[in-house]
Enzyme design. Sequence first.
Site, PDB file in Angstrom:
ATOM      1  N   PHE A 113     -60.699   3.394  39.310  1.00  0.00           N
ATOM      2  CA  PHE A 113     -61.384   2.969  40.521  1.00  0.00           C
ATOM      3  C   PHE A 113     -60.525   1.923  41.229  1.00  0.00           C
ATOM      4  CE2 PHE A 113     -64.666   0.721  42.986  1.00  0.00           C
ATOM      5  CZ  PHE A 113     -65.111   1.805  43.721  1.00  0.00           C
ATOM      6  N   ASP A 184     -62.876   0.772  31.235  1.00  0.00           N
ATOM      7  CA  ASP A 184     -63.965   0.610  32.195  1.00  0.00           C
ATOM      8  C   ASP A 184     -64.929   1.781  31.988  1.00  0.00           C
ATOM      9  OD1 ASP A 184     -65.621   0.752  34.425  1.00  0.00           O
ATOM     10  OD2 ASP A 184     -64.067   0.103  35.830  1.00  0.00           O
ATOM     11  N   LYS A 210     -75.412   2.197  38.097  1.00  0.00           N
ATOM     12  CA  LYS A 210     -75.243   3.650  38.186  1.00  0.00           C
ATOM     13  C   LYS A 210     -76.204   4.321  37.207  1.00  0.00           C
ATOM     14  CE  LYS A 210     -70.355   3.252  39.481  1.00  0.00           C
ATOM     15  NZ  LYS A 210     -70.395   3.921  40.793  1.00  0.00           N
TER      16      LYS A 210
END
Lengths: 397, 397
Positions: A113, A184, A210
């Site tokens: 990301f 992550d 999320k």
Amino acid sequence: MTDFAATKAMFHMPEGMIYLDGNSLGPLPKATAARVARAVTDEWGEKVITGWNRAGWMAQPTALGDRIGRLIGAEPGHVVLGDTLSIKVYQALAAAIDLVPDRKVILTDSGNFPSDIYMAEGLIKSLGRGHELRIVAPEEVANHINNDLAVLMLTQVDYRTGSLHDMKGLTAKAQAAGAITCWDLAHTAGAMAVDLQGCNADFATGCTYKYLNAGPGAPAFIYVAPRHIKNCQPALSGWLGHEAPFAFDLDYRPGTGIERMRVGTPPVLQMAALDASLDIWDQVDMNALRAASIALTEQFIAGVEARCPQLTLVSPRDPHGRGSQVSFAFADGYAAMQACIARNVIGDFRAPDIMRFGFCPLFIDAGDVDAAVDVIADVMDNRLWDDPVYKQVARVT
Amino acid sequence: MTDFAATKAMFHMPEGMIYLDGNSLGPLPKATAARVARAVTDEWGEKVITGWNRAGWMAQPTALGDRIGRLIGAEPGHVVLGDTLSIKVYQALAAAIDLVPDRKVILTDSGNFPSDIYMAEGLIKSLGRGHELRIVAPEEVANHINNDLAVLMLTQVDYRTGSLHDMKGLTAKAQAAGAITCWDLAHTAGAMAVDLQGCNADFATGCTYKYLNAGPGAPAFIYVAPRHIKNCQPALSGWLGHEAPFAFDLDYRPGTGIERMRVGTPPVLQMAALDASLDIWDQVDMNALRAASIALTEQFIAGVEARCPQLTLVSPRDPHGRGSQVSFAFADGYAAMQACIARNVIGDFRAPDIMRFGFCPLFIDAGDVDAAVDVIADVMDNRLWDDPVYKQVARVT
């Protein structure tokens, strides 16, 4: 076993909506409103300052951390909540770099990301010690692990394609080369079983807004392996990471355990929302979740491929090689996604051409998948995306 | 003029409580519960992912920043919310250090809040460029400003004594010596009028859970003077500080304005609580607030000194030399404060011997001050503090 019809009933879903974007922001658990209201009215309103002790606010970051720890295979007492994922990535990477002072290469991939990459760039610049951030293609990561490597920093599931890295294999290879790993889990925590202990991971981070359904702006988490915590010098040395925050000493002494990765005052209202969503997660068998997730994504891929030849699968075809999302490429993907959204099938778009759909068995079932495929097929068959109103690129989330 | 009887009616106060700890955690505005419930149910629940645009979540950090900006004399568009105060202090100091690359001394005082000092220590250690954190007594700060100075980093109001630094004078002196200033407004934002523009301040930070009544874990803010923002390279370069966060570029390019000081996803539920409390603050005349605050603290000091000779004033006697709190020293101050709290007069204790009382005209009036003095006098006259139950030091907040 987990009863997914029961968990589905625990979520609020807007009328008629098929929500395939829980990989971006999870929907609202029905119990959350009351839990947050209790934090506002009964805790803050009635206990005011004494809420830090009497309502347990001070202990929330570690108490909630242990509940997340079960989902990701962490040892009890080694996960703590707070801040945002970008901050937690910075903390983990800074601590990891400290553990290998003689090496300069930080390896990541182009599917990480962007914020992880930006935070790493900022940290490297601040350190000014000649570290290099080496960004390679996802499939090239293993080939770049060698004895120069300081830190392997990856997001386990690629946010665009859903491709899943082999955490165990890459961790072992990196460690054999003398490097430290930072994982992550943004798109894995709550998406599938994660086994940090079994993978011998060094550091891990993740978010809770999320798959974990804790709401917009929910706090992040960080994991530090027990073997590292004593040698982990916090770069962001805030008072709540101090051994004795309320002694108000002028010298920083890190807390004995994972507490040292705390920084400032925890976001109590966001933590209350997380508490409510974890009441659902506490009941979930992660292996059952994974099996249900694979069934949904397989059904979706089969349905879309059968009916929408215009769309090209960019997620791995092997279900064990992907997370809990499915992505298709389409040149007019932005407009096509807007057309789906207008028809209450909510996915999202990631540049340049990716239509992304997330599958959360806690509130999505096979009927939803069929209904979503019908809408997508209608959008494609009838070129509904070819409408100027859908082509106007608004602020994209 | 501000009608403080009207603002008092806008706060929820637990039955019988006189709350003199709004300088630590402000009480709950009555309108907040409904505003937060709206964020949970109508925004998150109904809009889900589209809330980032349709509920204005993405714009909240700067929109709320401008409303705080009015209270602290900032130019519109130069305050942004997010993270915790410790993180914002780190960002401000890192940016300030960058602006004076040839100097190594960071000056602060022993009355600065420990977390500011810890964060500075952590930053200096990460930078590894030989910066020195020089900590002097508060009254010695001006004498240590010289041509070696890189950054003057102070909290405007001493959290223990309430002593107020001369922001305008010290800023001018530091700037004349070629240094940059970082002001922590934790105990001034909402406690009195602050004039960042008039003082020509360089950087400022603050929190919103104290005088600004935004609740436990409310976000912090940062101000960067317009003349510096273009040269301000974010050390914590998160994606929401990127010029185009949703382009998902692999290279970080800072946003054009104050947005570059954003890091990760904003805490939407905490922001909603701040939105509600700022609805009250939008109506407040800061000069009227300061006059009312001085009247309350003068009344309190006079009352306590007349009736409690055991207590020694440690706050400045000149009301223009202190913030909106009053501190007294007493050897058994911890137990005495517990005795007051047991009698529903809520202040707090700061080691080694400080009894601290905060005065917020928005919800404290002259009758509350008289009633509080009565309780404190009773505790002192009758040695109510001399009870083992009050001497057990619990976790202190």
